[in-house]
Design an enzyme around this catalytic site. Sequence first.
Site, PDB file in Angstrom:
ATOM      1  N   THR A   1       1.686  -4.625   4.117  1.00 13.36           N
ATOM      2  CA  THR A   1       1.487  -5.048   5.504  1.00 13.36           C
ATOM      3  C   THR A   1       0.887  -6.452   5.617  1.00 13.36           C
ATOM      4  O   THR A   1       1.094  -7.126   6.619  1.00 13.36           O
ATOM      5  CB  THR A   1       0.557  -4.062   6.243  1.00 13.36           C
ATOM      6  OG1 THR A   1      -0.721  -4.048   5.600  1.00 13.36           O
ATOM      7  CG2 THR A   1       1.142  -2.661   6.274  1.00 13.36           C
TER       8      THR A   1
ATOM      9  N   THR B   1       0.824  -1.226   0.000  1.00 11.73           N
ATOM     10  CA  THR B   1       0.000   0.000   0.000  1.00 11.73           C
ATOM     11  C   THR B   1       0.844   1.256   0.000  1.00 11.73           C
ATOM     12  O   THR B   1       0.491   2.257  -0.632  1.00 11.73           O
ATOM     13  CB  THR B   1      -0.899   0.001   1.261  1.00 11.73           C
ATOM     14  OG1 THR B   1      -1.780  -1.107   1.178  1.00 11.73           O
ATOM     15  CG2 THR B   1      -1.711   1.278   1.365  1.00 11.73           C
TER      16      THR B   1
END
Length: 331
Positions: free
Chosen positions: A87, A11
């Site tokens: 993540t 991200t």
Amino acid sequence: MRIHITYTGGTIGMVNSPHGLAPGADMLGWLHGLLDGTQIGTDEVSYTELDPLIDSSCATPDSWQAIIDDLRSHRNDADAFVVLHGTDTMSYSSAAVSYALTGFGKPIVFTGSQYPLGMVETDATANVTGALNAVISGRAHGVSLFFGHHLIAGNRVSKVSSWAFEGFDAPSAGLLAQTGAPWHWESYEGRGEGWYDPLPYARHDVAVIDMAPGITAARLDAMLTPRPEAVLIRAYGVGNVPCTEPGLTDVLAKVLDEGVPVVVASQCQQATVLLGHYEAGDAIARAGAVGTGDMTLEAAYAKIVFLLSQGLTGKDLAAWIPRSIAGEITV
Ligand code: ASP
């Protein structure tokens, strides 16, 4: 101090695309803007962008190896290393890298973010500056992960929130450091036996199976047919499985008898697996299953793939589960 940054995707560097967030931000330009005017000059930083940049949900053991290869190839050019990562599977990668690079001798810190770097509310700035601060501190060792004010050992950490800025935690091992003015450091230092000259990661067939009330022996057997190379059971509490379900533990005993290692982890985030502590875990312990102690699921999974990649199988593999390679388990 020379720093090498390996950008793998996630991200942190994503932008909107017609099908949702995808890699596309100018990461190097953003990093230069971030470092400009700080004590880390941009000329002290080298940078690799892995190809392709991925959403870490798509990572495989080959992706772990690509990170390891990049870190190894820059081992002599830099004093410290930062890995920018998605993540979702960052804690699998950080554990995997910790086993493969026990003799690396220079700090490696993983980080990423919940929001892309181009958003005004992003946590990318805080996380990347935190990771950089950790590696230049002289106090980070081995592989660790910085996220949301916390530095955590890379093989003790789990993603605990899909949205919180403090999205990672280590309920069993605790933190290495917490940000502040100044940072507060804990004395924890994971000890391991190390692994000399490991073979590269390869893909292996490891079945990860959750216990749930009502699971039948037939379903468990079906999930284990054909037999995988290793089984990682997510059991209850200290490693208990449904003991009154007819034939369920027999399935695991049969799998073990056929030479497939059965490793038992806990569904609890904070756990110490003690097989045989209850009758409900005793039968599988007697059949030869091994518990993961206080390892995270991610550390246990990456360890099984690491051991399979080293050519270990069956009881030889199982014998390594309670031993510490890189501080991933309390011995
Ligand atoms: N799906 C993203 C990834 O893991 C999530 C993130 O980076 O926060 O690459």
